[in-house]
Design a protein around this motif. Structure first.
Motif, mmCIF file in Angstrom:
data_model
loop_
_atom_site.group_PDB
_atom_site.id
_atom_site.type_symbol
_atom_site.label_atom_id
_atom_site.label_comp_id
_atom_site.label_asym_id
_atom_site.label_seq_id
_atom_site.Cartn_x
_atom_site.Cartn_y
_atom_site.Cartn_z
ATOM 1 N N ALA A 129 26.811 -33.978 -43.027
ATOM 2 C CA ALA A 129 27.517 -35.368 -43.280
ATOM 3 C C ALA A 129 26.573 -36.352 -44.225
ATOM 4 C CB ALA A 129 27.688 -36.099 -41.948
ATOM 5 N N THR A 130 25.234 -35.950 -43.992
ATOM 6 C CA THR A 130 24.509 -36.764 -44.869
ATOM 7 C C THR A 130 24.391 -36.212 -46.380
ATOM 8 O OG1 THR A 130 23.063 -37.284 -43.251
ATOM 9 C CG2 THR A 130 21.992 -37.509 -45.332
ATOM 10 N N LYS A 131 24.329 -34.795 -46.396
ATOM 11 C CA LYS A 131 24.317 -34.173 -47.822
ATOM 12 C C LYS A 131 26.001 -34.316 -48.507
ATOM 13 C CE LYS A 131 21.247 -30.302 -46.672
ATOM 14 N NZ LYS A 131 21.161 -29.137 -46.720
ATOM 15 N N ALA A 132 26.843 -34.613 -47.699
ATOM 16 C CA ALA A 132 28.323 -34.647 -48.481
ATOM 17 C C ALA A 132 28.438 -36.328 -48.327
ATOM 18 C CB ALA A 132 29.223 -34.136 -47.539
ATOM 19 N N ARG A 133 27.739 -37.114 -48.167
ATOM 20 C CA ARG A 133 27.728 -38.578 -47.976
ATOM 21 C C ARG A 133 28.986 -39.099 -47.303
ATOM 22 N NH1 ARG A 133 25.567 -40.235 -54.039
ATOM 23 N NH2 ARG A 133 23.434 -39.578 -53.915
ATOM 24 N N LYS A 134 29.131 -38.484 -46.212
ATOM 25 C CA LYS A 134 30.413 -38.836 -45.372
ATOM 26 C C LYS A 134 30.112 -39.467 -44.024
ATOM 27 C CE LYS A 134 33.700 -35.530 -47.432
ATOM 28 N NZ LYS A 134 34.694 -34.416 -47.287
ATOM 29 N N ARG A 135 30.832 -40.018 -43.370
ATOM 30 C CA ARG A 135 30.576 -40.425 -41.952
ATOM 31 C C ARG A 135 30.790 -39.411 -40.960
ATOM 32 N NH1 ARG A 135 32.221 -46.506 -40.394
ATOM 33 N NH2 ARG A 135 30.692 -45.897 -38.855
ATOM 34 N N LEU A 136 30.322 -39.349 -39.917
ATOM 35 C CA LEU A 136 30.319 -38.271 -38.974
ATOM 36 C C LEU A 136 31.214 -39.124 -37.806
ATOM 37 C CD1 LEU A 136 30.130 -35.457 -37.982
ATOM 38 C CD2 LEU A 136 27.632 -36.147 -36.940
#
Length: 214
Positions: A129-136
């Motif tokens: 999620a950090t690499k994709a810049r998305k919230r988990l």
């Protein structure tokens, strides 16, 4: 700085477990500092501290927070990348616990294996999620209850199992094409408090057929 991060790389795990480097991480989680500033706190020469900081930086455990001029020297101010760290079972991939090898709901070691898998899976999800810049999207419930007796504890477990199982049956859409699988982990274990009295408390709990601990 993150509140907590997961260490998945074996070399990074080894670096973090070194007592001196662990102390440096703790100092840098509290506030940014240079090698010279840390030297007095840990009782080591600045050059030695700088050596340890470079090792921590190579594995992403510390990062540059800024620079400051002190006389003719420019000092690098470092900070920890997280306030705390958790080592994932992936760091010991060959011997990581596998709860699928056995399923004993009353086994403390089975619970431990489930906990290890939880750390591994959530750590992997956080990394992605950090690499994709998305919230988990996650959820956690933490509570504490005092049972009057072992019989009450066993009854609680039975009701909890029935309730959660009913919810799973109600909401499980296994045919949904765009659905996403989620893992549910529910645990019940004695609260760990003062280690000095914990042994005596455990000794006073006689195992029962309804809920026997390992």
């Amino acid at each position: 700085m993150l509140d907590v991060t997961v260490i998945e790389d074996p070399e990074a795990a080894a670096v973090s477990l070194d007592p001196i480097r662990a102390r440096l991480l703790a100092e840098l989680a509290a506030a940014p500092a240079s090698a010279a500033m840390l030297a007095g706190k840990v009782g080591l020469p600045r050059q030695k501290v700088n050596y340890h900081l470079k090792a921590l930086e190579r594995h992403g455990l510390v990062e540059l927070a800024g620079e400051r001029r002190k006389g003719n020297v420019t000092e690098r101010l470092m900070r920890a990348t997280a306030a705390s760290y958790v080592i994932s079972p992936l760091a010991l991939a060959a011997v990581q616990p596998d709860p699928d090898r056995f399923r004993d709901q009353l086994s403390a070691r089975y619970l431990l294996a489930l906990g290890a898998r939880l750390v591994r899976d959530v750590g992997t999800l956080i990394t992605g999620a950090t690499k994709a810049r998305k919230r988990l999207a996650t959820y956690a419930l933490d509570g504490e209850v005092r049972f009057a007796s072992a019989a009450d504890r066993a009854a609680f477990v039975q009701e909890l199992t029935a309730g959660v199982s009913a919810l799973i049956r109600k909401y499980d859409a296994h045919d949904a094409e765009n659905g996403r699988d989620h893992r549910i982990v529910v645990a019940v274990h004695p609260t760990v408090k003062d280690p000095a009295v914990e042994d005596a408390a455990v000794a006073d709990q006689s195992p029962t057929p309804e809920l026997e601990n390992e």
